[in-house]
Design a protein around this motif. Sequence first.
Motif, PDB file in Angstrom:
ATOM      1  N   ALA A  16       0.841  -1.108   0.009  1.00  0.00           N
ATOM      2  CA  ALA A  16       0.185  -0.073   0.028  1.00  0.00           C
ATOM      3  C   ALA A  16       0.858   1.224  -0.109  1.00  0.00           C
ATOM      4  O   ALA A  16       0.569   2.059  -0.627  1.00  0.00           O
ATOM      5  N   LEU A  17       1.926   1.133   1.104  1.00  0.00           N
ATOM      6  CA  LEU A  17       2.794   2.424   0.874  1.00  0.00           C
ATOM      7  C   LEU A  17       3.353   2.631  -0.509  1.00  0.00           C
ATOM      8  O   LEU A  17       3.646   3.713  -0.778  1.00  0.00           O
ATOM      9  N   THR A  18       3.829   1.711  -1.069  1.00  0.00           N
ATOM     10  CA  THR A  18       4.494   1.597  -2.385  1.00  0.00           C
ATOM     11  C   THR A  18       3.682   2.191  -3.448  1.00  0.00           C
ATOM     12  O   THR A  18       4.113   3.070  -4.177  1.00  0.00           O
ATOM     13  N   VAL A  19       2.398   1.639  -3.335  1.00  0.00           N
ATOM     14  CA  VAL A  19       1.482   2.390  -4.398  1.00  0.00           C
ATOM     15  C   VAL A  19       1.232   3.837  -4.179  1.00  0.00           C
ATOM     16  O   VAL A  19       1.200   4.674  -4.929  1.00  0.00           O
ATOM     17  N   LEU A  20       0.979   4.169  -2.844  1.00  0.00           N
ATOM     18  CA  LEU A  20       0.632   5.611  -2.565  1.00  0.00           C
ATOM     19  C   LEU A  20       1.875   6.539  -2.699  1.00  0.00           C
ATOM     20  O   LEU A  20       1.875   7.538  -3.077  1.00  0.00           O
ATOM     21  N   GLU A 214       5.784  -2.156 -11.315  1.00  0.00           N
ATOM     22  CA  GLU A 214       5.748  -3.743 -11.152  1.00  0.00           C
ATOM     23  C   GLU A 214       5.131  -4.134  -9.854  1.00  0.00           C
ATOM     24  O   GLU A 214       4.445  -4.846  -9.632  1.00  0.00           O
ATOM     25  N   GLN A 215       5.459  -3.192  -8.584  1.00  0.00           N
ATOM     26  CA  GLN A 215       4.736  -3.494  -7.495  1.00  0.00           C
ATOM     27  C   GLN A 215       3.263  -3.240  -7.423  1.00  0.00           C
ATOM     28  O   GLN A 215       2.471  -3.772  -6.965  1.00  0.00           O
ATOM     29  N   GLN A 222      -2.939  -8.996  -6.070  1.00  0.00           N
ATOM     30  CA  GLN A 222      -3.091  -9.622  -4.433  1.00  0.00           C
ATOM     31  C   GLN A 222      -4.445  -9.106  -4.044  1.00  0.00           C
ATOM     32  O   GLN A 222      -5.180  -9.794  -3.248  1.00  0.00           O
ATOM     33  N   THR A 223      -4.662  -7.848  -3.972  1.00  0.00           N
ATOM     34  CA  THR A 223      -5.984  -7.105  -3.741  1.00  0.00           C
ATOM     35  C   THR A 223      -7.025  -7.820  -4.320  1.00  0.00           C
ATOM     36  O   THR A 223      -8.139  -8.253  -3.573  1.00  0.00           O
ATOM     37  N   SER A 344      -0.432 -12.359  -6.262  1.00  0.00           N
ATOM     38  CA  SER A 344       0.201 -11.427  -7.064  1.00  0.00           C
ATOM     39  C   SER A 344       0.648 -11.811  -8.349  1.00  0.00           C
ATOM     40  O   SER A 344       0.902 -11.044  -9.307  1.00  0.00           O
ATOM     41  N   MET A 345       0.401 -13.217  -8.702  1.00  0.00           N
ATOM     42  CA  MET A 345       0.664 -13.596 -10.122  1.00  0.00           C
ATOM     43  C   MET A 345      -0.377 -14.304 -10.505  1.00  0.00           C
ATOM     44  O   MET A 345      -1.146 -14.914  -9.545  1.00  0.00           O
TER      45      MET A 345
END
Length: 355
Positions: A16-20, A214-215, A222-223, A344-345
């Motif tokens: 989540a932090l990565t996306v934000l 990528e993340q 995954q969500t 995630s895949m």
Amino acid sequence: MNRGRRVHAAITVVCALTVLASPVQAAYAAPTPPPSAPGAPAAPRKSLEEVRKEIETLYRQAASATDAYNLAEERATKQSAEIVRLAQAIVDGQARIEDLKKRAGAAARAQYRNGGIPDEAKLVLTDDPQLFLDGAGRLRQGQKATTDLLGELTRTQTDLETYTEDASKQWTLLEANRVKQADAKKDINAKITAAEKLESQLEAEERERLLKLEQQEQYDAQTAWLSSGALKEINRSASPQGRKAIEFASAQLGKPYVWGAEGPDSYDCSGLTSQAWSAAGRGIPRTSQEQWRLLPRIEIKDMRPGDLIIYHADASHVGMYIGDGAIIHAPRPGRNVTMAGAGSMVILGVVRPDK
């Protein structure tokens, strides 16, 4: 909160932090391609997302070729061992034939020393009933021994011919698998080199944003997987061997992905899972495709920690489920062994090494 829940929560927070932290990606593009011929229309610039997908495709193709390489290597190793076994069998068979020939020669020489008169004739010439009976018994024993000797000699010669033929076939297969290995190695190197070249042409900031993309994709997948209710019925505990396999895999976190590697300093995806289960006392196939083909399959709802999740339609990737929606896996070249979301895949299915 138990350990598994903490792992799941940590992965979710990190994603989540990565996306934000990721700004809009559309404004970034791949490096400008080489200039076209005079008068020719300029080639359109690729977006960073297009570059990411191209790099991902190249690494996926390299993963498939890696599985082909690993399988060819595994088969070549088995064939080499079989050739050694057959070679020893041929040597033993030749020695056995020589021994049988010596015994047959000794019997022939003994008959010659008796003047060449057959035992049957000697029996006819005697007028002693007891001597006749004793001689008849010895004759039958001698005839049986001769028949057995000749039969064993024939069987040994037949076995020797079979061993030689099998060895020849194994050599042919060995050479074929060596060719497959060489071809797969060229393919792997070509795909990885192409992907690395694409990535190296990006600016440092673009490479960082490429990682964020990528993340982001992994987080979205995954969500969606979690939102589908996939974890609702997954509440089983690891088996004793499964816990040992997880402990081994966990100890490899941070080590680099290297194609064809199976430790101790680096791993590819199936090298990690096969070595983890070997450390747990259960040998499994070396490649993700063979793990999918040969290991017992189970439903996702019945999954437990230690099970292996096989990914993509060609079974070219594998990770170890560690509980609460997470896996440990070796992702691809340029990445290290890490934890990730199990969804995630694209999941092909789940196998259980200790079923």
